[in-house]
Design an enzyme around this catalytic site. Structure first.
Site, mmCIF file in Angstrom:
data_model
loop_
_atom_site.group_PDB
_atom_site.id
_atom_site.type_symbol
_atom_site.label_atom_id
_atom_site.label_comp_id
_atom_site.label_asym_id
_atom_site.label_seq_id
_atom_site.Cartn_x
_atom_site.Cartn_y
_atom_site.Cartn_z
ATOM 1 N N ASN A 87 0.803 -1.190 -0.088
ATOM 2 C CA ASN A 87 -0.024 0.169 -0.041
ATOM 3 C C ASN A 87 0.775 1.426 0.024
ATOM 4 O O ASN A 87 2.005 1.170 0.629
ATOM 5 C CB ASN A 87 -0.944 -0.097 1.289
ATOM 6 C CG ASN A 87 -1.860 -1.192 1.179
ATOM 7 O OD1 ASN A 87 -2.341 -1.432 0.336
ATOM 8 N ND2 ASN A 87 -2.270 -1.585 2.338
ATOM 9 N N HIS A 100 6.354 -2.027 3.813
ATOM 10 C CA HIS A 100 6.207 -3.603 4.219
ATOM 11 C C HIS A 100 5.254 -4.060 3.152
ATOM 12 O O HIS A 100 4.340 -3.504 2.477
ATOM 13 C CB HIS A 100 5.596 -3.366 5.681
ATOM 14 C CG HIS A 100 4.059 -2.475 5.610
ATOM 15 N ND1 HIS A 100 4.367 -1.105 5.804
ATOM 16 C CD2 HIS A 100 2.863 -2.642 5.449
ATOM 17 C CE1 HIS A 100 3.155 -0.527 5.771
ATOM 18 N NE2 HIS A 100 2.324 -1.328 5.491
ATOM 19 N N LEU A 101 5.718 -5.267 2.939
ATOM 20 C CA LEU A 101 5.004 -6.203 2.066
ATOM 21 C C LEU A 101 3.681 -6.994 2.793
ATOM 22 O O LEU A 101 4.517 -7.795 3.723
ATOM 23 C CB LEU A 101 5.977 -7.027 1.192
ATOM 24 C CG LEU A 101 5.398 -7.892 0.269
ATOM 25 C CD1 LEU A 101 4.752 -7.182 -1.002
ATOM 26 C CD2 LEU A 101 6.399 -8.816 -0.179
HETATM 27 P P1 AMP Z 1 -0.655 -0.296 5.849
HETATM 28 O O1 AMP Z 1 -2.084 -0.024 6.491
HETATM 29 O O2 AMP Z 1 -0.642 -1.148 4.436
HETATM 30 O O3 AMP Z 1 0.336 0.501 6.307
HETATM 31 O O4 AMP Z 1 -0.505 -1.748 6.776
HETATM 32 C C1 AMP Z 1 0.149 -1.483 8.450
HETATM 33 C C2 AMP Z 1 -0.124 -2.724 8.881
HETATM 34 O O5 AMP Z 1 0.465 -2.833 10.102
HETATM 35 C C3 AMP Z 1 -1.789 -3.021 9.184
HETATM 36 O O6 AMP Z 1 -2.217 -4.013 8.684
HETATM 37 C C4 AMP Z 1 -1.871 -3.325 10.771
HETATM 38 O O7 AMP Z 1 -2.706 -4.194 11.297
HETATM 39 C C5 AMP Z 1 -0.394 -3.565 11.195
HETATM 40 N N1 AMP Z 1 0.145 -3.252 12.310
HETATM 41 C C6 AMP Z 1 0.098 -2.095 12.914
HETATM 42 N N2 AMP Z 1 0.678 -1.935 14.283
HETATM 43 C C7 AMP Z 1 1.227 -3.170 14.579
HETATM 44 C C8 AMP Z 1 1.852 -3.762 15.358
HETATM 45 N N3 AMP Z 1 2.323 -3.336 16.504
HETATM 46 N N4 AMP Z 1 2.469 -5.325 15.209
HETATM 47 C C9 AMP Z 1 1.972 -5.992 14.082
HETATM 48 N N5 AMP Z 1 1.197 -5.247 13.056
HETATM 49 C C10 AMP Z 1 0.988 -4.032 13.106
#
Ligand code: AMP
Ligand code: ZN
Length: 114
Positions: A87, A100-101
């Protein structure tokens, strides 16, 4: 980037459920999984957006995909199928500004995505 969430996870200042780690990247289970398998593959260097990458990141970006493939095999979703998602920015649904992928699998995915 001291205040970046994923840099803090990389430094182990915030706990995560690690699925894989090497010198270039780490992978952990998403805290809010959108599928039975939902793992984030994250470079250790801070890059805010996929749009910020260039040719110098080619091997790192390829490595992210190869590790996603390896994790898909380990989680036994490789034959059924899976989805890899990057994203970018607000309209792309990016909520954490460190690339992040997403590896998603274990259920049938819909198209187009929401
Ligand atoms: P995006 O919306 O593509 O930026 O993805 C970010 C992702 O990070 C989301 O799917 C969240 O659920 C995940 N996320 C946020 N905080 C954490 C955390 N502390 N540990 C694991 N995943 C997280
Ligand atoms: Zn970061």
């Amino acid at each position: 980037m001291n205040d970046c969430l994923f840099c803090k996870i990389n430094r182990k200042q915030i706990p995560s459920s690690i699925a894989y780690e090497d010198e270039k990247l780490f992978a952990f289970h998403d805290i809010n999984p959108q599928a039975p398998v939902h793992i984030l593959i994250v470079p250790k260097i801070h890059i805010a957006k996929i749009y910020d990458t260039n040719q110098s990141h080619s091997s790192l970006l390829a490595h992210m995909i190869f590790i996603a493939n390896k994790l898909a095999q380990e989680k036994e979703i490789d034959q059924g199928g899976y989805r890899l998602v990057l994203n970018c920015n607000a309209d792309g649904g990016q909520s954490v500004d460190h690339i992040h992928l997403h590896l998603l699998g274990g259920r049938v995915m819909k198209w187009p995505p929401g």
